[in-house]
Scaffold this motif. Structure first.
Motif, PDB file in Angstrom:
ATOM      1  N   LEU A   1       0.864  -1.180   0.000  1.00 14.08           N
ATOM      2  CA  LEU A   1       0.000   0.000   0.000  1.00 14.08           C
ATOM      3  C   LEU A   1       0.895   1.223   0.000  1.00 14.08           C
ATOM      4  O   LEU A   1       1.637   1.473   0.960  1.00 14.08           O
ATOM      5  CB  LEU A   1      -0.894  -0.017   1.235  1.00 14.08           C
ATOM      6  CG  LEU A   1      -1.838   1.148   1.450  1.00 14.08           C
ATOM      7  CD1 LEU A   1      -2.820   1.274   0.296  1.00 14.08           C
ATOM      8  CD2 LEU A   1      -2.579   0.995   2.765  1.00 14.08           C
ATOM      9  N   GLY A   2       0.882   1.957  -1.096  1.00 14.52           N
ATOM     10  CA  GLY A   2       1.664   3.174  -1.212  1.00 14.52           C
ATOM     11  C   GLY A   2       0.748   4.368  -1.396  1.00 14.52           C
ATOM     12  O   GLY A   2      -0.432   4.222  -1.711  1.00 14.52           O
ATOM     13  N   THR A   3       1.313   5.536  -1.213  1.00 13.12           N
ATOM     14  CA  THR A   3       0.570   6.767  -1.448  1.00 13.12           C
ATOM     15  C   THR A   3       1.549   7.861  -1.854  1.00 13.12           C
ATOM     16  O   THR A   3       2.749   7.735  -1.637  1.00 13.12           O
ATOM     17  CB  THR A   3      -0.255   7.169  -0.207  1.00 13.12           C
ATOM     18  OG1 THR A   3      -1.166   8.201  -0.554  1.00 13.12           O
ATOM     19  CG2 THR A   3       0.620   7.599   0.944  1.00 13.12           C
ATOM     20  N   TYR A   4       1.021   8.908  -2.458  1.00 16.16           N
ATOM     21  CA  TYR A   4       1.850  10.027  -2.898  1.00 16.16           C
ATOM     22  C   TYR A   4       1.083  11.303  -2.623  1.00 16.16           C
ATOM     23  O   TYR A   4      -0.053  11.459  -3.056  1.00 16.16           O
ATOM     24  CB  TYR A   4       2.161   9.881  -4.393  1.00 16.16           C
ATOM     25  CG  TYR A   4       3.016  10.979  -4.967  1.00 16.16           C
ATOM     26  CD1 TYR A   4       4.224  11.339  -4.382  1.00 16.16           C
ATOM     27  CD2 TYR A   4       2.621  11.645  -6.114  1.00 16.16           C
ATOM     28  CE1 TYR A   4       5.009  12.342  -4.928  1.00 16.16           C
ATOM     29  CE2 TYR A   4       3.401  12.645  -6.671  1.00 16.16           C
ATOM     30  CZ  TYR A   4       4.593  12.994  -6.068  1.00 16.16           C
ATOM     31  OH  TYR A   4       5.366  13.990  -6.610  1.00 16.16           O
ATOM     32  N   ASP A   5       1.714  12.217  -1.884  1.00 15.79           N
ATOM     33  CA  ASP A   5       1.034  13.456  -1.515  1.00 15.79           C
ATOM     34  C   ASP A   5       1.410  14.632  -2.413  1.00 15.79           C
ATOM     35  O   ASP A   5       1.074  15.776  -2.123  1.00 15.79           O
ATOM     36  CB  ASP A   5       1.292  13.797  -0.043  1.00 15.79           C
ATOM     37  CG  ASP A   5       2.751  14.134   0.271  1.00 15.79           C
ATOM     38  OD1 ASP A   5       3.561  14.269  -0.677  1.00 15.79           O
ATOM     39  OD2 ASP A   5       3.079  14.276   1.461  1.00 15.79           O
ATOM     40  N   GLY A   6       2.124  14.353  -3.501  1.00 10.82           N
ATOM     41  CA  GLY A   6       2.561  15.408  -4.397  1.00 10.82           C
ATOM     42  C   GLY A   6       3.971  15.877  -4.101  1.00 10.82           C
ATOM     43  O   GLY A   6       4.593  16.562  -4.906  1.00 10.82           O
ATOM     44  N   ARG A   7       4.487  15.516  -2.958  1.00  9.38           N
ATOM     45  CA  ARG A   7       5.851  15.865  -2.570  1.00  9.38           C
ATOM     46  C   ARG A   7       6.688  14.640  -2.239  1.00  9.38           C
ATOM     47  O   ARG A   7       7.822  14.522  -2.643  1.00  9.38           O
ATOM     48  CB  ARG A   7       5.811  16.803  -1.357  1.00  9.38           C
ATOM     49  CG  ARG A   7       7.175  17.269  -0.927  1.00  9.38           C
ATOM     50  CD  ARG A   7       7.085  18.387   0.125  1.00  9.38           C
ATOM     51  NE  ARG A   7       8.418  18.735   0.569  1.00  9.38           N
ATOM     52  CZ  ARG A   7       9.027  18.171   1.605  1.00  9.38           C
ATOM     53  NH1 ARG A   7       8.434  17.237   2.308  1.00  9.38           N
ATOM     54  NH2 ARG A   7      10.245  18.541   1.943  1.00  9.38           N
ATOM     55  N   ARG A   8       6.109  13.710  -1.489  1.00 10.09           N
ATOM     56  CA  ARG A   8       6.801  12.502  -1.075  1.00 10.09           C
ATOM     57  C   ARG A   8       5.897  11.290  -1.283  1.00 10.09           C
ATOM     58  O   ARG A   8       4.689  11.362  -1.080  1.00 10.09           O
ATOM     59  CB  ARG A   8       7.182  12.539   0.414  1.00 10.09           C
ATOM     60  CG  ARG A   8       8.189  13.609   0.756  1.00 10.09           C
ATOM     61  CD  ARG A   8       9.586  13.194   0.297  1.00 10.09           C
ATOM     62  NE  ARG A   8      10.572  14.157   0.731  1.00 10.09           N
ATOM     63  CZ  ARG A   8      11.167  15.019  -0.073  1.00 10.09           C
ATOM     64  NH1 ARG A   8      10.855  15.091  -1.346  1.00 10.09           N
ATOM     65  NH2 ARG A   8      12.074  15.848   0.397  1.00 10.09           N
ATOM     66  N   GLY A   9       6.536  10.186  -1.623  1.00 11.48           N
ATOM     67  CA  GLY A   9       5.830   8.913  -1.647  1.00 11.48           C
ATOM     68  C   GLY A   9       5.996   8.249  -0.296  1.00 11.48           C
ATOM     69  O   GLY A   9       6.978   8.488   0.416  1.00 11.48           O
ATOM     70  N   PHE A  10       5.029   7.448   0.061  1.00 10.76           N
ATOM     71  CA  PHE A  10       5.082   6.708   1.318  1.00 10.76           C
ATOM     72  C   PHE A  10       4.703   5.263   1.055  1.00 10.76           C
ATOM     73  O   PHE A  10       3.763   4.992   0.301  1.00 10.76           O
ATOM     74  CB  PHE A  10       4.124   7.300   2.358  1.00 10.76           C
ATOM     75  CG  PHE A  10       4.535   8.649   2.843  1.00 10.76           C
ATOM     76  CD1 PHE A  10       5.363   8.778   3.956  1.00 10.76           C
ATOM     77  CD2 PHE A  10       4.122   9.793   2.187  1.00 10.76           C
ATOM     78  CE1 PHE A  10       5.760  10.037   4.380  1.00 10.76           C
ATOM     79  CE2 PHE A  10       4.516  11.051   2.614  1.00 10.76           C
ATOM     80  CZ  PHE A  10       5.341  11.174   3.712  1.00 10.76           C
ATOM     81  N   ILE A  11       5.424   4.376   1.678  1.00 12.03           N
ATOM     82  CA  ILE A  11       5.040   2.977   1.693  1.00 12.03           C
ATOM     83  C   ILE A  11       4.440   2.744   3.065  1.00 12.03           C
ATOM     84  O   ILE A  11       5.131   2.856   4.084  1.00 12.03           O
ATOM     85  CB  ILE A  11       6.236   2.053   1.428  1.00 12.03           C
ATOM     86  CG1 ILE A  11       6.814   2.347   0.051  1.00 12.03           C
ATOM     87  CG2 ILE A  11       5.797   0.584   1.544  1.00 12.03           C
ATOM     88  CD1 ILE A  11       8.100   1.611  -0.260  1.00 12.03           C
ATOM     89  N   LEU A  12       3.147   2.487   3.066  1.00 18.16           N
ATOM     90  CA  LEU A  12       2.429   2.363   4.325  1.00 18.16           C
ATOM     91  C   LEU A  12       2.391   0.930   4.823  1.00 18.16           C
ATOM     92  O   LEU A  12       2.383   0.697   6.020  1.00 18.16           O
ATOM     93  CB  LEU A  12       1.011   2.915   4.180  1.00 18.16           C
ATOM     94  CG  LEU A  12       0.964   4.371   3.699  1.00 18.16           C
ATOM     95  CD1 LEU A  12      -0.462   4.790   3.433  1.00 18.16           C
ATOM     96  CD2 LEU A  12       1.616   5.288   4.709  1.00 18.16           C
TER      97      LEU A  12
END
Length: 131
Positions: free
Chosen positions: A55-66
């Motif tokens: 499960l990943g996400t991207y806030d427009g500045r950083r990606g995160f692996i949750l």
């Protein structure tokens, strides 16, 4: 092994992988909200059954692996590495310059996996507040 986007038909199998890997499942409502934002960053590894999930996400500045989890019976088959590579490829295609993730300090195997793949511990202080 096919790496593909999560679909709601996968939910029960993903919950099973999370549970057998020692993680609490995310409630449907949380996933619905997440999938409205970047569904292409919630991936499963499937060969007829769901063997792993990231499960990943991207806030427009950083990606995160949750969350990255593989069924314990399927570990050491390269599933986590393939999921990670596809997530990284998708984040890069979105213009993501850096990926962050959290690993509990007592998770030696997890820390070794992430280090092997080029993720280095940062001395940040993590603060959290439940709402």
């Amino acid at each position: 092994m096919l790496i593909r986007e999560f679909g709601w038909a996968d939910y029960d199998a993903v919950v099973s992988v999370w549970r057998t890997a020692g993680s609490d499942p995310l409630p449907r409502a949380e996933l619905e909200a997440k999938l409205e934002r970047d569904p292409e960053l919630f991936l499963v590894a499937s060969d007829g059954t769901i063997a792993g999930v990231v499960l990943g996400t991207y806030d427009g500045r950083r990606g995160f692996i949750l969350r990255l989890a593989v069924d314990p019976a399927r570990r050491r088959e390269g599933i986590a590495t393939r999921l990670l590579a596809e997530l990284e490829r998708r984040l890069k295609a979105l213009g993501c310059p850096r990926i962050n993730l959290f690993v509990l300090p007592d998770n030696a195997a997890g820390l070794a996996f992430w280090r092997y793949h080029g993720y280095l511990p940062a001395p940040d202080v993590v603060c959290t507040k439940p709402l």
